[in-house]
Design an enzyme around this catalytic site. Structure first.
Site, mmCIF file in Angstrom:
data_model
loop_
_atom_site.group_PDB
_atom_site.id
_atom_site.type_symbol
_atom_site.label_atom_id
_atom_site.label_comp_id
_atom_site.label_asym_id
_atom_site.label_seq_id
_atom_site.Cartn_x
_atom_site.Cartn_y
_atom_site.Cartn_z
ATOM 1 C CB SER A 95 -0.928 0.015 1.217
ATOM 2 O OG SER A 95 -0.182 -0.031 2.421
ATOM 3 C CG ASP A 136 -0.765 3.622 9.969
ATOM 4 O OD1 ASP A 136 0.184 4.340 9.563
ATOM 5 O OD2 ASP A 136 -1.389 2.851 9.222
ATOM 6 C CG HIS A 183 -0.487 3.164 5.633
ATOM 7 N ND1 HIS A 183 -0.949 2.355 6.653
ATOM 8 C CD2 HIS A 183 -0.472 2.399 4.513
ATOM 9 C CE1 HIS A 183 -1.221 1.151 6.172
ATOM 10 N NE2 HIS A 183 -0.937 1.156 4.871
#
Length: 215
Positions: free
Chosen positions: A15, A191, A194
């Site tokens: 991601s 977090d 990310h």
């Protein structure tokens, strides 16, 4: 700079690489680079080296582990015939051990991680001009933290594979650690995984330095 005229650079990962890139589906938006470090790399290469016409393909997919990369390597790397390849994988391989501790089948332990990544590099390096291996990272300055310590172990594996195969190596954790000397982790990633734009600039800068980028 190591990248040359008309080179195609494939950047694959999870991601952090994907970063909300839009696929060409129906009438929807199409943003092939996403909103992260891949887009920044593309923008800087286009602006500073317009004569090189370097093409970038973002092949990041959210949630991927090195196991997932192996399953799509033929179509998402080899079939694209890149001149250069960038790989940043390992975050989910580690993270799943902590956020899904009882779902063992989602865990990719160091032995599998090293064997899989090593095999992917070994079967690809003869088809490209160069490979850039980027470590996974965790934005936690306390190196005794269990997830940070585990991520460092996976980063060391990436370093060993890079040395073994003679690829370029980017220590993303070291790049972030310099910034974390002055900032709290949440200033770079809510977090700790990310990154926000400042975090993605950190990644882009580290990548570009590895390929000899000059302003």
């Amino acid at each position: 700079m190591k990248l040359e005229k008309n080179d195609k650079l494939v950047m694959i990962g999870d991601s952090i690489t994907d970063c909300d890139r839009k696929r060409p589906v129906g009438e929807g938006l199409f943003d092939p680079y996403g909103r992260g470090y891949v887009s920044i790399v593309d923008g800087l290469l286009t602006t500073c080296y317009p004569e090189l016409a370097i093409r970038i393909a973002n092949m990041g997919i959210s949630g991927n582990t090195v196991r997932d990369l192996a399953a799509r390597w033929q179509t998402d790397v080899l079939d694209l015939k890149p001149d250069w390849l960038s790989v940043m994988i390992g975050t989910n391989d580690v993270w799943r051990q902590f956020d899904q501790p009882t779902i063992k089948e989602s865990h990719v332990y160091p032995e599998e991680y090293e064997a899989t990544l090593d095999e992917l590099v070994a079967k690809t390096k003869m088809h490209v001009k160069g490979i850039v291996l980027m470590t996974p990272f965790y934005l936690e300055p306390n190196r005794q933290d269990k997830m940070r310590a585990t991520m460092d172990r996976y980063g060391d594996i990436v370093r060993q594979i890079a040395e073994r195969h003679g690829t370029l190596f980017v220590d993303t954790q070291a790049a972030f650690d310099k910034v974390l000397e002055h900032l709290y982790p949440a200033a770079l990633a809510w977090d700790r995984v990310h990154p926000n734009m400042a975090g993605h600039v950190t990644l882009a800068r580290a990548f570009l330095q590895s390929v000899g980028f000059r302003w």
